[in-house]
Design a protein around this motif. Sequence first.
Motif, short mmCIF file in Angstrom:
data_model
loop_
_atom_site.label_atom_id
_atom_site.label_comp_id
_atom_site.label_asym_id
_atom_site.label_seq_id
_atom_site.Cartn_x
_atom_site.Cartn_y
_atom_site.Cartn_z
N GLU A 237 2.15 -42.34 4.21
CA GLU A 237 3.10 -43.30 4.75
C GLU A 237 3.64 -44.25 3.69
O GLU A 237 4.72 -44.81 3.84
N ASP A 238 2.89 -44.41 2.59
CA ASP A 238 3.35 -45.28 1.51
C ASP A 238 4.28 -44.56 0.54
O ASP A 238 4.71 -45.13 -0.46
N GLY A 239 4.61 -43.31 0.85
CA GLY A 239 5.52 -42.54 0.00
C GLY A 239 4.85 -41.90 -1.20
O GLY A 239 5.53 -41.30 -2.04
N ARG A 240 3.52 -42.01 -1.30
CA ARG A 240 2.80 -41.45 -2.43
C ARG A 240 2.16 -40.11 -2.07
O ARG A 240 1.78 -39.87 -0.92
N ALA A 241 2.06 -39.23 -3.07
CA ALA A 241 1.43 -37.93 -2.86
C ALA A 241 -0.04 -38.10 -2.53
O ALA A 241 -0.73 -38.95 -3.09
N GLU A 242 -0.53 -37.26 -1.60
CA GLU A 242 -1.93 -37.32 -1.19
C GLU A 242 -2.69 -36.03 -1.47
O GLU A 242 -3.90 -36.07 -1.68
N ALA A 243 -2.01 -34.90 -1.46
CA ALA A 243 -2.70 -33.63 -1.68
C ALA A 243 -1.70 -32.54 -2.02
O ALA A 243 -0.52 -32.62 -1.66
N GLU A 244 -2.20 -31.52 -2.72
CA GLU A 244 -1.46 -30.29 -2.98
C GLU A 244 -1.96 -29.28 -1.96
O GLU A 244 -3.12 -28.85 -2.02
N VAL A 245 -1.13 -28.91 -1.01
CA VAL A 245 -1.56 -28.06 0.10
C VAL A 245 -1.00 -26.66 -0.13
O VAL A 245 0.21 -26.47 -0.22
N ILE A 246 -1.90 -25.67 -0.22
CA ILE A 246 -1.51 -24.29 -0.52
C ILE A 246 -1.94 -23.40 0.64
O ILE A 246 -3.08 -23.50 1.12
N SER A 247 -1.04 -22.52 1.07
CA SER A 247 -1.35 -21.63 2.18
C SER A 247 -0.95 -20.20 1.84
O SER A 247 0.14 -19.96 1.33
N ALA A 248 -1.86 -19.27 2.11
CA ALA A 248 -1.55 -17.85 1.96
C ALA A 248 -1.57 -17.13 3.29
O ALA A 248 -1.13 -15.99 3.40
N GLU A 249 -2.08 -17.79 4.31
CA GLU A 249 -2.23 -17.15 5.62
C GLU A 249 -0.96 -17.25 6.46
O GLU A 249 -0.60 -16.35 7.20
N ASP B 59 0.85 -1.19 0.00
CA ASP B 59 0.00 0.00 0.00
C ASP B 59 0.88 1.24 0.00
O ASP B 59 2.11 1.16 -0.15
N ALA B 60 0.28 2.40 0.17
CA ALA B 60 1.03 3.66 0.11
C ALA B 60 2.10 3.74 1.18
O ALA B 60 3.09 4.48 1.04
N ASP B 61 1.94 2.98 2.26
CA ASP B 61 2.94 2.98 3.34
C ASP B 61 3.93 1.82 3.23
O ASP B 61 4.73 1.60 4.13
N GLY B 62 3.83 1.04 2.14
CA GLY B 62 4.75 -0.06 1.94
C GLY B 62 4.36 -1.36 2.61
O GLY B 62 5.12 -2.33 2.59
N ARG B 63 3.17 -1.42 3.19
CA ARG B 63 2.71 -2.64 3.85
C ARG B 63 2.06 -3.59 2.84
O ARG B 63 1.30 -3.13 1.99
N PRO B 64 2.33 -4.90 2.93
CA PRO B 64 1.74 -5.85 1.97
C PRO B 64 0.24 -5.98 2.17
O PRO B 64 -0.25 -6.10 3.29
N VAL B 65 -0.50 -5.97 1.06
CA VAL B 65 -1.95 -6.10 1.08
C VAL B 65 -2.35 -7.21 0.11
O VAL B 65 -2.06 -7.12 -1.09
N PRO B 66 -2.99 -8.27 0.58
CA PRO B 66 -3.47 -9.31 -0.35
C PRO B 66 -4.56 -8.73 -1.26
O PRO B 66 -5.41 -7.96 -0.81
N VAL B 67 -4.54 -9.12 -2.53
CA VAL B 67 -5.57 -8.70 -3.47
C VAL B 67 -6.02 -9.91 -4.27
O VAL B 67 -5.27 -10.85 -4.48
#
Length: 428
Positions: free
Chosen positions: A350-362, A320-328
């Motif tokens: 546990e079997d070594g296989r992929a189970e999910a794509e986990v995405i975090s923005a928080e 923002d105008a003060d340089g603070r990050p703002v999610p949009v």
Amino acid sequence: MLTDQYELTMVQAALRSGTAHRQCTFEVFARQLPPGRRYGVVGGTGRMLEGLEQFRFGAAELEYLRRESIVDDATLQFLADYRFSGDISGYAEGEAYFPHSPVLKVTASFAEACLLETFILSVMNHDSAVTSAGSRMTLAAGGRLCLEMGGRRTQEHSAVAAARAAAVVNFAATSNLQAGREWGIPTVGTAAHSFMLLHDSEEEAFAAQVQAFGAGTTLLVDTYDVEAAVRKAVEIAGPELGAVRLDSGDLVQQAHDVRGLLDSLGNQNTQIVVSSDLDEHAIAGLAAAPVNSYGVGTRLVTGSGAPTASMVYKLVERADADGRPVPVEKASAGKTSIGGSKSVLRSIGEDGRAEAEVISAEAPVEESGYTGRTLQVPLVIGGEVQPGCTGEEGVRRAGHRHRASVHQLPAEARRLSSGEPVIPTIFA
């Protein structure tokens, strides 16, 4: 100049409003996979980084922009001095991706990052379409070699890019010499039907090719009569004949017939190469045939029905105008995005296989409660492309990454039938 005009007009307007230098983060992702696909494969990262190092506006480009009044003098000066100085991170090239996977994250001033949108998307969308199709083909081949032969089925520069993308998903060689020259990809090529038709007889054509390249060459045997051609080929080249190529007809039946004939003539070590508009389904259909390698062209370089990965480049965070990050984020119907700079983890069971794509923005994805491996790696730091991402080494490392990534997916990833993505995408 391989860009859209609106990138430059946005920069001009942002320079006038005083927002051009606000720190921003853009992310590249696909909202969904092509219909029926179970995973995608990131392609083009190395080629994009090679282009980024040359992303400049020279005197001729600036004169064109000035002459056509596309941007004003202040913007021309900005473009004259343009050098990307930000950071880029993303999935390693060759990695599998899923809906909403942030395969690339660009952090820089708005003006610096905005200018890259069209360039990045044109590279990533094309190459990822080829890698995603090619991955299905190499899986269907079941360890047999796949050879890229699509240069005559697409635009000339796209042909070079497609050959590189095919190497990322472990195609063994290409017919494209420029790709071999630029990235050290092994090249192959012998003769077409025109060479057979040029000579007064098939025997003369075979003899000329063997004389030029030795008995280990590959002879095309379906110009006239396949059985007669195989007999002539063995007579001329002997037991050292490297391979014969079949390019038409019922490839399964012909492969069985030719294998039996070669063996009966004492050429047990002569291999069989098949081509003719192959895709992943045709390759799978040849699994029981005595074939050694597949020459793939049209369907590979056009994405086997999905000629683009449909990736987008979206602003997800700004200062923002003060340089603070703002999610949009966008709220447009059918085109929503999720704000905030993302981190990603592929959850592993546990079997070594992929189970999910986990995405975090928080918060950092490591704090999400899921365990597995993080996916984003540094590609550009402070404008400097990181070692190992480009050139021959970049292609080689991408091939290793692809093998490891696909091996980690559930077994359903190998199915060619239509289905949902093989693992879900979870926003934590």
